[in-house]
Design a protein around this motif. Structure first.
Motif, PDB file in Angstrom:
ATOM      1  N   ALA A 142       0.641  -1.216   0.129  1.00  0.00           N
ATOM      2  CA  ALA A 142       0.164  -0.056  -0.104  1.00  0.00           C
ATOM      3  C   ALA A 142       1.138   1.289   0.089  1.00  0.00           C
ATOM      4  O   ALA A 142       0.514   2.086  -0.842  1.00  0.00           O
ATOM      5  CB  ALA A 142      -1.142  -0.208   1.125  1.00  0.00           C
ATOM      6  N   ASP A 143       2.196   1.157   0.291  1.00  0.00           N
ATOM      7  CA  ASP A 143       2.939   2.699   0.493  1.00  0.00           C
ATOM      8  C   ASP A 143       3.850   2.425  -0.704  1.00  0.00           C
ATOM      9  O   ASP A 143       4.842   3.281  -0.606  1.00  0.00           O
ATOM     10  CB  ASP A 143       3.775   2.763   1.874  1.00  0.00           C
ATOM     11  CG  ASP A 143       4.517   1.071   1.888  1.00  0.00           C
ATOM     12  OD1 ASP A 143       4.726  -0.038   1.277  1.00  0.00           O
ATOM     13  OD2 ASP A 143       5.071   0.975   3.340  1.00  0.00           O
ATOM     14  N   GLY A 144       3.803   1.210  -1.558  1.00  0.00           N
ATOM     15  CA  GLY A 144       4.590   1.397  -2.829  1.00  0.00           C
ATOM     16  C   GLY A 144       5.820   1.392  -2.628  1.00  0.00           C
ATOM     17  O   GLY A 144       6.276   1.441  -3.214  1.00  0.00           O
ATOM     18  N   ILE A 145       5.675   0.811  -1.787  1.00  0.00           N
ATOM     19  CA  ILE A 145       7.591  -0.148  -1.297  1.00  0.00           C
ATOM     20  C   ILE A 145       7.354  -1.835  -1.562  1.00  0.00           C
ATOM     21  O   ILE A 145       6.114  -2.150  -1.015  1.00  0.00           O
ATOM     22  CB  ILE A 145       7.539   0.307  -0.295  1.00  0.00           C
ATOM     23  CG1 ILE A 145       8.337   1.650  -0.342  1.00  0.00           C
ATOM     24  CG2 ILE A 145       9.627  -0.175   0.069  1.00  0.00           C
ATOM     25  CD1 ILE A 145       8.935   2.406   1.324  1.00  0.00           C
ATOM     26  N   ALA A 146       8.426  -2.262  -2.156  1.00  0.00           N
ATOM     27  CA  ALA A 146       7.939  -4.416  -2.504  1.00  0.00           C
ATOM     28  C   ALA A 146       8.185  -4.570  -1.128  1.00  0.00           C
ATOM     29  O   ALA A 146       9.537  -5.205  -1.049  1.00  0.00           O
ATOM     30  CB  ALA A 146       8.052  -4.733  -3.222  1.00  0.00           C
ATOM     31  N   TRP A 147       7.769  -4.260   0.366  1.00  0.00           N
ATOM     32  CA  TRP A 147       8.695  -4.661   1.432  1.00  0.00           C
ATOM     33  C   TRP A 147       8.580  -6.453   1.641  1.00  0.00           C
ATOM     34  O   TRP A 147       8.629  -7.154   0.568  1.00  0.00           O
ATOM     35  CB  TRP A 147       8.134  -4.425   2.772  1.00  0.00           C
ATOM     36  CG  TRP A 147       8.101  -3.155   2.869  1.00  0.00           C
ATOM     37  CD1 TRP A 147       7.081  -2.650   2.963  1.00  0.00           C
ATOM     38  CD2 TRP A 147       8.598  -2.392   3.335  1.00  0.00           C
ATOM     39  NE1 TRP A 147       6.662  -1.139   3.151  1.00  0.00           N
ATOM     40  CE2 TRP A 147       7.977  -1.235   3.516  1.00  0.00           C
ATOM     41  CE3 TRP A 147      10.698  -2.244   3.575  1.00  0.00           C
ATOM     42  CZ2 TRP A 147       8.798  -0.029   3.501  1.00  0.00           C
ATOM     43  CZ3 TRP A 147      10.732  -1.364   3.562  1.00  0.00           C
ATOM     44  CH2 TRP A 147      10.129  -0.322   3.683  1.00  0.00           C
ATOM     45  N   ALA A 148      10.059  -7.414   1.755  1.00  0.00           N
ATOM     46  CA  ALA A 148      10.094  -8.336   1.991  1.00  0.00           C
ATOM     47  C   ALA A 148       9.588  -8.595   3.462  1.00  0.00           C
ATOM     48  O   ALA A 148      10.203  -8.473   4.355  1.00  0.00           O
ATOM     49  CB  ALA A 148      11.274  -9.242   1.671  1.00  0.00           C
ATOM     50  N   TRP A 149       9.005 -10.090   3.582  1.00  0.00           N
ATOM     51  CA  TRP A 149       8.232 -10.028   5.023  1.00  0.00           C
ATOM     52  C   TRP A 149       8.370 -11.286   5.398  1.00  0.00           C
ATOM     53  O   TRP A 149       9.033 -12.656   4.751  1.00  0.00           O
ATOM     54  CB  TRP A 149       6.434 -10.644   5.488  1.00  0.00           C
ATOM     55  CG  TRP A 149       6.130  -8.751   4.371  1.00  0.00           C
ATOM     56  CD1 TRP A 149       6.031  -7.869   3.549  1.00  0.00           C
ATOM     57  CD2 TRP A 149       5.849  -7.971   5.980  1.00  0.00           C
ATOM     58  NE1 TRP A 149       5.145  -7.044   3.318  1.00  0.00           N
ATOM     59  CE2 TRP A 149       4.750  -6.976   4.549  1.00  0.00           C
ATOM     60  CE3 TRP A 149       5.776  -8.100   7.001  1.00  0.00           C
ATOM     61  CZ2 TRP A 149       4.991  -5.826   5.650  1.00  0.00           C
ATOM     62  CZ3 TRP A 149       5.011  -6.505   7.698  1.00  0.00           C
ATOM     63  CH2 TRP A 149       4.923  -5.831   7.409  1.00  0.00           C
ATOM     64  N   HIS A 150       9.020 -11.274   6.560  1.00  0.00           N
ATOM     65  CA  HIS A 150       9.743 -12.934   7.341  1.00  0.00           C
ATOM     66  C   HIS A 150       9.149 -12.865   8.447  1.00  0.00           C
ATOM     67  O   HIS A 150       9.730 -11.782   9.496  1.00  0.00           O
ATOM     68  CB  HIS A 150      11.219 -12.645   6.500  1.00  0.00           C
ATOM     69  CG  HIS A 150      12.143 -12.446   7.560  1.00  0.00           C
ATOM     70  ND1 HIS A 150      12.465 -12.149   8.547  1.00  0.00           N
ATOM     71  CD2 HIS A 150      12.746 -11.147   6.068  1.00  0.00           C
ATOM     72  CE1 HIS A 150      13.883 -10.784   8.365  1.00  0.00           C
ATOM     73  NE2 HIS A 150      13.781 -11.007   6.883  1.00  0.00           N
ATOM     74  N   PRO A 151       9.756 -14.291   9.396  1.00  0.00           N
ATOM     75  CA  PRO A 151       9.549 -13.468  11.179  1.00  0.00           C
ATOM     76  C   PRO A 151      11.008 -13.546  11.724  1.00  0.00           C
ATOM     77  O   PRO A 151      12.486 -14.377  10.543  1.00  0.00           O
ATOM     78  CB  PRO A 151       9.220 -15.262  11.288  1.00  0.00           C
ATOM     79  CG  PRO A 151       9.760 -16.020   9.953  1.00  0.00           C
ATOM     80  CD  PRO A 151       9.408 -15.347   8.936  1.00  0.00           C
ATOM     81  N   VAL A 152      10.986 -13.424  12.705  1.00  0.00           N
ATOM     82  CA  VAL A 152      12.543 -13.899  13.580  1.00  0.00           C
ATOM     83  C   VAL A 152      11.323 -14.162  14.536  1.00  0.00           C
ATOM     84  O   VAL A 152      10.490 -13.917  14.958  1.00  0.00           O
ATOM     85  CB  VAL A 152      12.836 -11.473  13.125  1.00  0.00           C
ATOM     86  CG1 VAL A 152      13.525 -11.589  12.093  1.00  0.00           C
ATOM     87  CG2 VAL A 152      11.854 -10.986  14.738  1.00  0.00           C
ATOM     88  N   ALA A 153      12.984 -14.292  15.189  1.00  0.00           N
ATOM     89  CA  ALA A 153      12.724 -15.475  16.756  1.00  0.00           C
ATOM     90  C   ALA A 153      13.739 -14.035  17.401  1.00  0.00           C
ATOM     91  O   ALA A 153      14.296 -13.147  17.349  1.00  0.00           O
ATOM     92  CB  ALA A 153      13.115 -16.993  16.976  1.00  0.00           C
ATOM     93  N   LEU A 154      12.890 -13.893  18.641  1.00  0.00           N
ATOM     94  CA  LEU A 154      13.092 -12.962  19.747  1.00  0.00           C
ATOM     95  C   LEU A 154      13.610 -13.743  20.568  1.00  0.00           C
ATOM     96  O   LEU A 154      12.844 -14.252  21.226  1.00  0.00           O
ATOM     97  CB  LEU A 154      11.898 -12.411  20.167  1.00  0.00           C
ATOM     98  CG  LEU A 154      10.866 -11.302  19.002  1.00  0.00           C
ATOM     99  CD1 LEU A 154      10.316 -10.514  19.340  1.00  0.00           C
ATOM    100  CD2 LEU A 154      11.634 -10.695  18.071  1.00  0.00           C
ATOM    101  N   GLN A 155      15.077 -13.138  21.491  1.00  0.00           N
ATOM    102  CA  GLN A 155      15.228 -13.218  22.700  1.00  0.00           C
ATOM    103  C   GLN A 155      14.637 -12.971  23.842  1.00  0.00           C
ATOM    104  O   GLN A 155      14.113 -11.736  23.910  1.00  0.00           O
ATOM    105  CB  GLN A 155      17.461 -12.684  23.104  1.00  0.00           C
ATOM    106  CG  GLN A 155      17.649 -13.087  24.364  1.00  0.00           C
ATOM    107  CD  GLN A 155      18.468 -12.631  24.145  1.00  0.00           C
ATOM    108  OE1 GLN A 155      19.260 -12.775  23.406  1.00  0.00           O
ATOM    109  NE2 GLN A 155      18.827 -12.043  25.703  1.00  0.00           N
ATOM    110  N   ALA A 156      13.943 -14.246  24.533  1.00  0.00           N
ATOM    111  CA  ALA A 156      13.056 -13.534  25.637  1.00  0.00           C
ATOM    112  C   ALA A 156      13.490 -12.817  26.586  1.00  0.00           C
ATOM    113  O   ALA A 156      11.944 -11.821  27.165  1.00  0.00           O
ATOM    114  CB  ALA A 156      13.349 -15.164  26.077  1.00  0.00           C
ATOM    115  N   ASP A 157      14.583 -12.456  26.768  1.00  0.00           N
ATOM    116  CA  ASP A 157      14.378 -11.510  27.982  1.00  0.00           C
ATOM    117  C   ASP A 157      14.983  -9.967  26.923  1.00  0.00           C
ATOM    118  O   ASP A 157      15.433  -8.697  27.982  1.00  0.00           O
ATOM    119  CB  ASP A 157      15.388 -11.963  29.474  1.00  0.00           C
ATOM    120  CG  ASP A 157      17.078 -12.739  28.872  1.00  0.00           C
ATOM    121  OD1 ASP A 157      17.598 -12.572  27.186  1.00  0.00           O
ATOM    122  OD2 ASP A 157      17.968 -12.408  28.820  1.00  0.00           O
TER     123      ASP A 157
END
Length: 246
Positions: A142-157
């Motif tokens: 929608a913003d005209g940018i071809a973003w690449a979407w992917h998941p990331v794992a977050l450090q719990a603390d």
């Protein structure tokens, strides 16, 4: 209201559509900071003699073009774009001043890379292909940018995981460079499925940085706000320390 600094984007977007995109979404970064209760002052030029980091409660380093590889002992590449020595001078100057003054810093995409280099880390000038697409995706959103979407794992603390309230999240990427060696004193707090470090913090949370673009349209509001919420919390904690009794 708490005032934080953010360096302006100095390159002409007419030269390259990627520069135009970075200039356009700069305003979205400002809006997210303001939504977190922070007042933003844009710094247009760098003058080491006159800049007073103590005037600000924090600093946000936004996205933009590539850092001159000479800053981290890298090599020139045909894939580099928008290497702007004036922008490097502003971003590196204001970041070093903020770190020396002990005010919290939030880095986004290029901002993360600036902070990694300042801490003695390196960058990969052009990321090799992996199972994760980090650069622009096949279709514009929608913003005209071809973003690449992917998941990331977050450090719990981590501050980021606490702000998100989960151990994984989807992110919008638009970068062809990434962290090589992580800088001294930094802790990786988000990692992509191909092992690329996507976020880091200092253990005291005075530095929080993400490689993705939380300002990308299509990002769920709570995830867009998360890095700014974590940063604002650190800013306010520092203010309580420096102005006891408030």
């Amino acid at each position: 209201m708490t005032t934080i600094a953010i360096p302006a984007r100095l390159s002409d977007g007419a030269v390259d559509p990627r520069i135009e995109e970075a200039n356009r979404i700069f305003a979205d970064v400002v809006h997210l900071a303001e939504a977190a209760g922070l007042e933003v002052e844009v710094v247009e030029t760098w003058d080491a003699a006159s800049f007073d980091a103590g005037r600000y409660a924090g600093l946000i380093l936004p996205g933009g073009g590539d850092i001159d590889p000479a800053q981290y002992g890298g090599e020139a590449s045909d894939e580099l774009y928008d290497v702007n020595p004036v922008q490097d001078e502003l971003d590196f100057g204001i970041a070093r001043a903020a770190l020396a003054a002990g005010i919290p810093v939030l880095g986004i995409c290029r901002g993360l890379q600036v902070l990694n280099v300042i801490h003695g880390g390196t960058l990969v000038e052009d990321l090799p292909e992996t199972e994760v697409e980090h650069g622009e995706g096949p279709a514009a959103g929608a913003d005209g940018i071809a973003w690449a979407w992917h998941p990331v794992a977050l450090q719990a603390d981590s501050a980021l995981a606490e702000a998100v309230g989960a151990d994984r999240m989807p992110v919008a990427s638009g970068h062809h460079q990434g962290i090589g060696a992580l800088g001294d004193g930094l802790v990786a707090t988000a990692v992509a499925e191909d092992g690329l470090v996507e976020a880091f913090e200092r253990p005291d949370r005075s530095v929080i940085a993400v490689q993705w673009h939380p300002e990308a349209l299509g990002t769920p509001p709570e995830l867009a706000a998360a890095p700014f919420t974590a940063f604002a919390a650190r800013v306010r904690a520092e203010e309580q320390v420096t102005t006891p009794g408030r």
